[in-house]
Design a protein around this motif. Structure first.
Motif, PDB file in Angstrom:
ATOM      1  N   CYS A  89       0.809  -1.219   0.000  1.00  9.04           N
ATOM      2  CA  CYS A  89       0.000   0.000   0.000  1.00  9.04           C
ATOM      3  C   CYS A  89       0.845   1.273   0.000  1.00  9.04           C
ATOM      4  CB  CYS A  89      -0.958   0.006   1.191  1.00  9.04           C
ATOM      5  SG  CYS A  89      -0.146  -0.033   2.810  1.00  9.04           S
ATOM      6  N   TRP A  90       2.163   1.133   0.155  1.00  9.32           N
ATOM      7  CA  TRP A  90       3.008   2.326   0.209  1.00  9.32           C
ATOM      8  C   TRP A  90       4.453   1.913  -0.030  1.00  9.32           C
ATOM      9  CZ3 TRP A  90       1.754   7.263   0.011  1.00  9.32           C
ATOM     10  CH2 TRP A  90       2.691   8.241   0.355  1.00  9.32           C
ATOM     11  N   VAL A  91       5.234   2.812  -0.607  1.00  9.30           N
ATOM     12  CA  VAL A  91       6.683   2.649  -0.700  1.00  9.30           C
ATOM     13  C   VAL A  91       7.333   3.983  -0.386  1.00  9.30           C
ATOM     14  CG1 VAL A  91       6.791   0.710  -2.324  1.00  9.30           C
ATOM     15  CG2 VAL A  91       6.580   3.034  -3.217  1.00  9.30           C
ATOM     16  N   ASP A  92       8.411   3.933   0.387  1.00  9.66           N
ATOM     17  CA  ASP A  92       9.184   5.151   0.553  1.00  9.66           C
ATOM     18  C   ASP A  92      10.669   4.828   0.577  1.00  9.66           C
ATOM     19  OD1 ASP A  92       9.721   4.488   3.292  1.00  9.66           O
ATOM     20  OD2 ASP A  92       7.980   5.612   3.953  1.00  9.66           O
ATOM     21  N   LEU A  93      11.423   5.830   0.233  1.00 16.40           N
ATOM     22  CA  LEU A  93      12.859   5.703   0.056  1.00 16.40           C
ATOM     23  C   LEU A  93      13.579   6.414   1.185  1.00 16.40           C
ATOM     24  CD1 LEU A  93      15.413   5.109  -1.744  1.00 16.40           C
ATOM     25  CD2 LEU A  93      14.972   7.336  -2.822  1.00 16.40           C
ATOM     26  N   GLY A  94      14.520   5.728   1.816  1.00 13.76           N
ATOM     27  CA  GLY A  94      15.430   6.369   2.751  1.00 13.76           C
ATOM     28  C   GLY A  94      16.676   6.798   1.991  1.00 13.76           C
ATOM     29  N   ALA A  95      16.955   8.103   1.978  1.00 15.83           N
ATOM     30  CA  ALA A  95      18.036   8.643   1.149  1.00 15.83           C
ATOM     31  C   ALA A  95      18.911   9.584   1.967  1.00 15.83           C
ATOM     32  CB  ALA A  95      17.452   9.386  -0.051  1.00 15.83           C
ATOM     33  N   PRO A  96      20.217   9.604   1.697  1.00 19.06           N
ATOM     34  CA  PRO A  96      21.088  10.543   2.425  1.00 19.06           C
ATOM     35  C   PRO A  96      20.896  11.989   1.986  1.00 19.06           C
ATOM     36  CG  PRO A  96      22.351   9.317   0.797  1.00 19.06           C
ATOM     37  CD  PRO A  96      20.975   8.710   0.815  1.00 19.06           C
ATOM     38  N   ASP A  97      20.379  12.195   0.771  1.00 16.84           N
ATOM     39  CA  ASP A  97      20.179  13.539   0.229  1.00 16.84           C
ATOM     40  C   ASP A  97      18.829  13.549  -0.488  1.00 16.84           C
ATOM     41  OD1 ASP A  97      20.137  15.850  -1.406  1.00 16.84           O
ATOM     42  OD2 ASP A  97      22.326  15.881  -1.549  1.00 16.84           O
ATOM     43  N   VAL A  98      17.835  14.125   0.147  1.00 18.44           N
ATOM     44  CA  VAL A  98      16.480  14.101  -0.389  1.00 18.44           C
ATOM     45  C   VAL A  98      16.394  14.845  -1.719  1.00 18.44           C
ATOM     46  CG1 VAL A  98      14.118  14.927   0.005  1.00 18.44           C
ATOM     47  CG2 VAL A  98      15.346  13.715   1.821  1.00 18.44           C
ATOM     48  N   ASP A  99      17.042  15.991  -1.816  1.00 16.18           N
ATOM     49  CA  ASP A  99      16.975  16.758  -3.067  1.00 16.18           C
ATOM     50  C   ASP A  99      17.611  15.991  -4.223  1.00 16.18           C
ATOM     51  OD1 ASP A  99      15.604  19.039  -2.148  1.00 16.18           O
ATOM     52  OD2 ASP A  99      17.440  19.861  -1.293  1.00 16.18           O
ATOM     53  N   ALA A 100      18.740  15.341  -3.976  1.00 10.65           N
ATOM     54  CA  ALA A 100      19.397  14.567  -5.023  1.00 10.65           C
ATOM     55  C   ALA A 100      18.528  13.397  -5.451  1.00 10.65           C
ATOM     56  CB  ALA A 100      20.755  14.072  -4.539  1.00 10.65           C
ATOM     57  N   ALA A 101      17.881  12.721  -4.487  1.00  5.15           N
ATOM     58  CA  ALA A 101      16.992  11.600  -4.807  1.00  5.15           C
ATOM     59  C   ALA A 101      15.809  12.085  -5.626  1.00  5.15           C
ATOM     60  CB  ALA A 101      16.522  10.919  -3.530  1.00  5.15           C
ATOM     61  N   ALA A 102      15.232  13.220  -5.239  1.00  5.48           N
ATOM     62  CA  ALA A 102      14.084  13.755  -5.977  1.00  5.48           C
ATOM     63  C   ALA A 102      14.467  14.082  -7.411  1.00  5.48           C
ATOM     64  CB  ALA A 102      13.548  14.995  -5.265  1.00  5.48           C
ATOM     65  N   TRP A 113      14.697   1.317  -0.493  1.00  7.67           N
ATOM     66  CA  TRP A 113      13.251   1.462  -0.521  1.00  7.67           C
ATOM     67  C   TRP A 113      12.615   0.564   0.542  1.00  7.67           C
ATOM     68  CZ3 TRP A 113      10.258   4.752  -3.310  1.00  7.67           C
ATOM     69  CH2 TRP A 113      10.875   5.442  -4.360  1.00  7.67           C
ATOM     70  N   MET A 114      11.588   1.074   1.201  1.00 10.77           N
ATOM     71  CA  MET A 114      10.819   0.310   2.177  1.00 10.77           C
ATOM     72  C   MET A 114       9.426   0.055   1.607  1.00 10.77           C
ATOM     73  SD  MET A 114      10.821  -0.989   5.335  1.00 10.77           S
ATOM     74  CE  MET A 114      12.101  -0.070   6.211  1.00 10.77           C
ATOM     75  N   ILE A 115       8.983  -1.204   1.660  1.00 11.19           N
ATOM     76  CA  ILE A 115       7.648  -1.576   1.195  1.00 11.19           C
ATOM     77  C   ILE A 115       6.739  -1.742   2.411  1.00 11.19           C
ATOM     78  CG2 ILE A 115       6.291  -3.294  -0.048  1.00 11.19           C
ATOM     79  CD1 ILE A 115       8.831  -3.908  -1.671  1.00 11.19           C
ATOM     80  N   TYR A 116       5.570  -1.136   2.333  1.00 12.14           N
ATOM     81  CA  TYR A 116       4.569  -1.202   3.410  1.00 12.14           C
ATOM     82  C   TYR A 116       3.413  -2.103   2.959  1.00 12.14           C
ATOM     83  CZ  TYR A 116       6.720   2.987   5.495  1.00 12.14           C
ATOM     84  OH  TYR A 116       7.596   3.888   6.066  1.00 12.14           O
ATOM     85  N   PHE A 117       2.957  -2.955   3.868  1.00 16.94           N
ATOM     86  CA  PHE A 117       1.830  -3.834   3.598  1.00 16.94           C
ATOM     87  C   PHE A 117       0.661  -3.437   4.501  1.00 16.94           C
ATOM     88  CE2 PHE A 117       5.668  -6.270   2.572  1.00 16.94           C
ATOM     89  CZ  PHE A 117       5.405  -6.583   1.246  1.00 16.94           C
ATOM     90  N   ARG A 118      -0.538  -3.533   3.949  1.00 11.62           N
ATOM     91  CA  ARG A 118      -1.751  -3.127   4.659  1.00 11.62           C
ATOM     92  C   ARG A 118      -2.009  -4.038   5.848  1.00 11.62           C
ATOM     93  NH1 ARG A 118      -6.026  -2.006   7.089  1.00 11.62           N
ATOM     94  NH2 ARG A 118      -7.960  -1.286   6.109  1.00 11.62           N
ATOM     95  N   ALA A 119      -2.209  -3.441   7.001  1.00 11.08           N
ATOM     96  CA  ALA A 119      -2.516  -4.181   8.227  1.00 11.08           C
ATOM     97  C   ALA A 119      -3.872  -3.732   8.763  1.00 11.08           C
ATOM     98  CB  ALA A 119      -1.445  -3.943   9.286  1.00 11.08           C
ATOM     99  N   LEU A 120      -4.660  -4.684   9.223  1.00 10.83           N
ATOM    100  CA  LEU A 120      -5.920  -4.332   9.872  1.00 10.83           C
ATOM    101  C   LEU A 120      -5.667  -3.673  11.219  1.00 10.83           C
ATOM    102  CD1 LEU A 120      -8.064  -7.504   9.089  1.00 10.83           C
ATOM    103  CD2 LEU A 120      -8.285  -5.229   8.077  1.00 10.83           C
ATOM    104  N   ASP A 121      -4.630  -4.116  11.917  1.00 11.35           N
ATOM    105  CA  ASP A 121      -4.283  -3.576  13.233  1.00 11.35           C
ATOM    106  C   ASP A 121      -2.770  -3.681  13.380  1.00 11.35           C
ATOM    107  OD1 ASP A 121      -3.644  -3.550  16.117  1.00 11.35           O
ATOM    108  OD2 ASP A 121      -5.808  -3.498  16.405  1.00 11.35           O
ATOM    109  N   VAL A 122      -2.088  -2.549  13.419  1.00 13.45           N
ATOM    110  CA  VAL A 122      -0.631  -2.539  13.457  1.00 13.45           C
ATOM    111  C   VAL A 122      -0.102  -3.233  14.705  1.00 13.45           C
ATOM    112  CG1 VAL A 122       1.345  -1.002  13.804  1.00 13.45           C
ATOM    113  CG2 VAL A 122      -0.237  -0.580  11.930  1.00 13.45           C
ATOM    114  N   GLU A 123      -0.741  -3.003  15.840  1.00 10.17           N
ATOM    115  CA  GLU A 123      -0.258  -3.642  17.071  1.00 10.17           C
ATOM    116  C   GLU A 123      -0.357  -5.159  16.988  1.00 10.17           C
ATOM    117  OE1 GLU A 123      -0.191   0.419  18.481  1.00 10.17           O
ATOM    118  OE2 GLU A 123      -1.635  -0.676  17.270  1.00 10.17           O
ATOM    119  N   VAL A 124      -1.496  -5.651  16.503  1.00 11.88           N
ATOM    120  CA  VAL A 124      -1.686  -7.099  16.393  1.00 11.88           C
ATOM    121  C   VAL A 124      -0.659  -7.703  15.431  1.00 11.88           C
ATOM    122  CG1 VAL A 124      -3.266  -8.894  15.587  1.00 11.88           C
ATOM    123  CG2 VAL A 124      -4.122  -7.047  17.032  1.00 11.88           C
TER     124      VAL A 124
END
Length: 269
Positions: A12-25, A74-85
């Motif tokens: 449901c989501w992907v985000d990138l961890g980057a040392p330089d956000v402007d360069a990545a963009a 890159w980090m991939i996010y998966f849909r959870a009904l309840d994050v704690e569970v």
């Protein structure tokens, strides 16, 4: 195919961890035509952060690396009904918690986890933000892939967490090996969202021999997109090359070393 209805266990989501956000963009804008919109997130430890958009629809995000020693990825996010569970289930199954469940303002609730073999992923419980706004089209996420050192253990862990259905198939090309495709629980094979493949640690040098997930982005012309990667400071680990029944693909690194895949899907049979 990846969709935006976000059934439980689906990407449901992907985000990138980057040392330089402007360069990545700048790099991803040149490769995919993404626009970048910076956000100021007060509080927490998100650092510099912004969204990637394609024709006005959000396709992911980029944030400044804040974890000491972390590699750009890159980090991939998966849909959870309840994050704690889901977090407790991951721990009971041998996984670990990298970021405890917490709120991202009013957008939703998230946790970052590690599977028992070392692959990092995240889970998302939506509030105001359900997930990305485009998928399975040129310039957007179309597949997710896990390189792991133990396919059987990975299938058991993620099956217990998300109920994924997995099916094994021979690797394209007839050179031996097995590729496992992943389908969300209760969905048909038309909803296949990713795959996993067993690899020896020496082939996982990018992550110090540990398993890892990476995103696959659809493109209209794999060769042209690969040329934009290398022309803007990135590099190619493999390809472009044809994979029978899959399409034409290239495994890439951005200038900071984060890996991703380009895919021009094969026409329907």
């Amino acid at each position: 195919m990846i969709t935006t209805d976000f059934v439980p266990g689906s990407p449901c989501w992907v985000d990138l961890g980057a040392p330089d956000v402007d360069a990545a963009a700048a790099f991803y804008g040149a490769v995919f035509g993404w626009d970048f919109e910076r956000f100021v997130l007060e509080g927490g430890d998100f650092g510099d952060f912004g969204l990637f958009r394609l024709h006005g629809r959000t396709v992911g995000a980029v944030g400044e690396l804040t974890e000491e020693g972390a590699r750009p990825a890159w980090m991939i996010y998966f849909r959870a009904l309840d994050v704690e569970v889901t977090t407790w289930a991951a721990m009971r199954a041998g996984g670990a918690v990298r970021r405890e469940p917490g709120d991202v303002r009013d957008a939703g609730r998230m946790a970052q986890l590690t599977d028992p073999l070392g692959a990092e992923f995240a889970v998302w419980q939506p509030r105001e933000v359900r997930g990305f706004g485009a998928a399975d089209l040129p310039g957007a996420l179309c597949w997710t892939e896990l390189y792991t050192t133990d396919a059987a253990a990975a299938k058991e862990f993620y099956g217990s967490l998300f109920g994924w259905k997995t099916d094994d198939m021979p690797l394209p090309g007839g050179n031996g090996g097995t590729y496992t495709v992943i389908t969300p629980a209760g969905e048909s094979q038309e909803r296949m969202q990713g795959g996993l493949m067993e690899m020896a640690p020496e082939f996982l040098a990018l992550n110090g021999g540990r398993p890892y997930w990476h995103p696959v982005f659809a493109v209209e012309d794999c060769d042209a997109a690969a040329a934009r990667v290398t022309g803007n400071g990135g590099s190619l680990q493999m390809g472009p090359e044809d994979a029978e029944g899959v399409g034409r693909l290239a495994v890439c690194l951005d200038p900071a070393g984060a890996d991703f895949v380009l895919l021009t899907p094969a026409p329907p049979a």
